[in-house]
Design a protein around this motif. Structure first.
Motif, PDB file in Angstrom:
ATOM      1  N   ALA A   1      -7.243  83.908   0.600  1.00  0.00           N
ATOM      2  CA  ALA A   1      -7.877  82.607   0.427  1.00  0.00           C
ATOM      3  C   ALA A   1      -6.945  81.649  -0.292  1.00  0.00           C
ATOM      4  O   ALA A   1      -6.846  80.455   0.077  1.00  0.00           O
ATOM      5  CB  ALA A   1      -9.184  82.763  -0.356  1.00  0.00           C
ATOM      6  N   ARG A   2      -6.252  82.125  -1.311  1.00  0.00           N
ATOM      7  CA  ARG A   2      -5.329  81.256  -2.057  1.00  0.00           C
ATOM      8  C   ARG A   2      -4.182  80.792  -1.163  1.00  0.00           C
ATOM      9  O   ARG A   2      -3.765  79.629  -1.231  1.00  0.00           O
ATOM     10  CB  ARG A   2      -4.794  81.997  -3.284  1.00  0.00           C
ATOM     11  N   ILE A   3      -3.660  81.677  -0.331  1.00  0.00           N
ATOM     12  CA  ILE A   3      -2.595  81.277   0.592  1.00  0.00           C
ATOM     13  C   ILE A   3      -3.098  80.210   1.556  1.00  0.00           C
ATOM     14  O   ILE A   3      -2.456  79.176   1.770  1.00  0.00           O
ATOM     15  CB  ILE A   3      -2.065  82.502   1.368  1.00  0.00           C
ATOM     16  N   GLU A   4      -4.269  80.430   2.140  1.00  0.00           N
ATOM     17  CA  GLU A   4      -4.825  79.467   3.095  1.00  0.00           C
ATOM     18  C   GLU A   4      -5.047  78.106   2.443  1.00  0.00           C
ATOM     19  O   GLU A   4      -4.717  77.058   3.023  1.00  0.00           O
ATOM     20  CB  GLU A   4      -6.142  79.994   3.669  1.00  0.00           C
ATOM     21  N   LEU A   5      -5.606  78.099   1.250  1.00  0.00           N
ATOM     22  CA  LEU A   5      -5.891  76.829   0.577  1.00  0.00           C
ATOM     23  C   LEU A   5      -4.610  76.115   0.171  1.00  0.00           C
ATOM     24  O   LEU A   5      -4.481  74.897   0.342  1.00  0.00           O
ATOM     25  CB  LEU A   5      -6.790  77.082  -0.636  1.00  0.00           C
ATOM     26  N   ASN A   6      -3.655  76.845  -0.372  1.00  0.00           N
ATOM     27  CA  ASN A   6      -2.390  76.228  -0.762  1.00  0.00           C
ATOM     28  C   ASN A   6      -1.680  75.620   0.440  1.00  0.00           C
ATOM     29  O   ASN A   6      -1.188  74.488   0.387  1.00  0.00           O
ATOM     30  CB  ASN A   6      -1.487  77.253  -1.450  1.00  0.00           C
ATOM     31  N   GLU A   7      -1.629  76.362   1.528  1.00  0.00           N
ATOM     32  CA  GLU A   7      -0.935  75.862   2.716  1.00  0.00           C
ATOM     33  C   GLU A   7      -1.704  74.718   3.377  1.00  0.00           C
ATOM     34  O   GLU A   7      -1.113  73.774   3.895  1.00  0.00           O
ATOM     35  CB  GLU A   7      -0.695  76.998   3.707  1.00  0.00           C
TER      36      GLU A   7
END
Length: 426
Positions: free
Chosen positions: A384-390
């Motif tokens: 989730a953190r990767i998706e949101l950051n990107e």
């Protein structure tokens, strides 16, 4: 009113538990069915933290818990559980037997780890973690970035549109589909199935919505069963193949457990990420100073994502069953009761967060509990953190002057709290 608890316990609650009379002023403040409360629950939460941080809410039959300290403690307390079925039956916990037509739904949900307790939960999480590794998740970042950039470029090329439909929804569903190995031709099936299944998680779903959820569960599990069998026979470089092959000391996931895990990964990872993306941009538009700060310094994106998850939590309430008598905040809560842990309130508690109603994209430390705590801490938090950051990075680069076109409206549900749409211009 009868309704199923959040992550899947008995859908019939005709026998209401007895509790003390609630503070009527607080009852008025706490109304999870009210559009006004859904749109802005934070003044009510502030009042509850000060007046009645632990109180029995008669309309839902739940003990409402609003302070960070208490929510934190109960998430870690093994005297509470996502389920009670490992220690007692429905009758013992004052619940009616589940309707027979709901059996396919609950069979699917309970085959995953989210709605079970140790030792079953421990075993499932151990097995899934051997395939769903930090290295595997980090390896998805280039694919996530490329997809986010493609979607953001598409929105910019159109001059704007609905950020929910154009970016927030397709990004996580395509990432999870790619990760699982769902063919591109079938990916348009996943979002409707997920939305229909998650309709059961709201307070007091209608019988029609329950039957829609059952149909989606049957269709989704049938689709995944065929896919899993093909991957067992001919493994590929995807998570379904890895889950089908994982073995730990001779133990492996059953076919039902594999399917339940895949459904969990889609539903839990997808719905929350969609709402966090849109809710976060709505928060930025309402705080133009912080939006300007982020535009000027993309290095703030990691802390901005954490702050946006804290500031307007997309999954504001989680429920637990009380398996043994407990005392919380000076209040005795009996075995068999249900508690509603208010994550959104805890994330605005001034005892933990300085000036909690202020959006501060550089907030540090930021011990928000959006992903939960304890043994049920969100397994998909790194993804989730990767998706949101990107996602935020791609939008900021493709549409640096993005602005709101129409003030959004909230969906009616509180348990999964999000916007109907978010119309923007570039």
């Amino acid at each position: 009113m009868s309704r199923p608890p959040f992550w899947g316990l008995p859908p019939s609650r005709q026998a209401r538990r007895q509790g003390p009379k609630s503070n009527k002023l607080s009852d008025v403040a706490y109304d999870p069915w009210s559009p006004g409360f859904v749109a802005d629950p934070y003044p009510a939460f502030e009042r509850l933290r000060n007046e009645r941080p632990v109180f029995f809410h008669e309309p839902t039959g739940q003990w409402v818990i609003t302070r960070y300290e208490d929510v934190d403690a109960l998430l870690r307390d093994r005297r509470l559980g996502r389920s009670y079925l490992h220690v007692g039956g429905h009758e013992e916990f004052g619940q009616q037997p589940e309707a027979e037509f709901l059996k396919p739904f609950w069979d699917l949900i309970r085959a995953g780890m989210l709605d079970v307790e140790p030792p079953t939960h421990t075993r499932l999480r151990r097995l899934v973690s051997k395939a769903f590794t930090a290295r595997m998740v980090e390896g998805l970042r280039p694919m996530v970035r490329a997809l986010a950039e493609e979607l953001a470029a598409g929105l910019a090329a159109k001059g704007g549109g609905d950020l929910v439909a154009e970016i927030a929804e397709p990004l996580p569903v395509n990432v999870i589909a790619e990760m699982l190995g769902v063919p591109a031709s079938d990916r348009d099936l996943l979002r409707p199935w997920s939305a229909d299944i998650c309709g059961m998680y709201e307070l007091n779903p209608s019988e029609e919505n329950q039957r829609i959820a059952v149909r989606a569960a049957v269709e989704f599990s049938g689709y995944l069963r065929e896919l899993a069998r093909s991957r067992r026979a001919e493994p590929r470089d995807d998570l379904i193949s890895a889950l089908a092959q994982v073995v730990d000391e001779g133990d492996r996931l059953s076919e039902d457990e594999l399917i339940g895990t895949c459904v969990l990964l889609l539903n839990a990872g997808h719905e929350a990420t969609v709402n966090t993306t849109a809710n976060g941009w709505w928060s930025l538009f309402r705080n133009p100073g912080e939006l300007a700060r982020l535009r000027a310094d993309h290095g703030l994106i990691p802390t901005a994502v954490e702050e946006l998850m804290r500031y307007d939590t997309s999954a504001p309430m989680f429920e637990r069953w009380v398996l043994e008598d407990i005392r919380i905040g000076g209040v005795d809560i009996p075995r068999g009761a249900e508690v509603a842990l208010q994550f959104a309130s805890a994330n605005r508690d001034p005892a933990v967060f300085a000036d909690p109603d202020r959006l501060d994209l550089a907030r540090d430390p930021n011990p928000h509990i959006t992903f939960g705590l304890g043994i049920h801490y969100c397994l998909g938090a790194p993804l989730a953190r990767i998706e949101l950051n990107e996602s935020y990075g791609a939008i900021l680069r493709a549409a640096p002057a993005l602005k709101l076109a129409v003030e959004p409206e909230w969906k009616p549900g509180f348990v999964l709290r999000g916007l109907e749409s978010l119309q923007v211009e570039v």
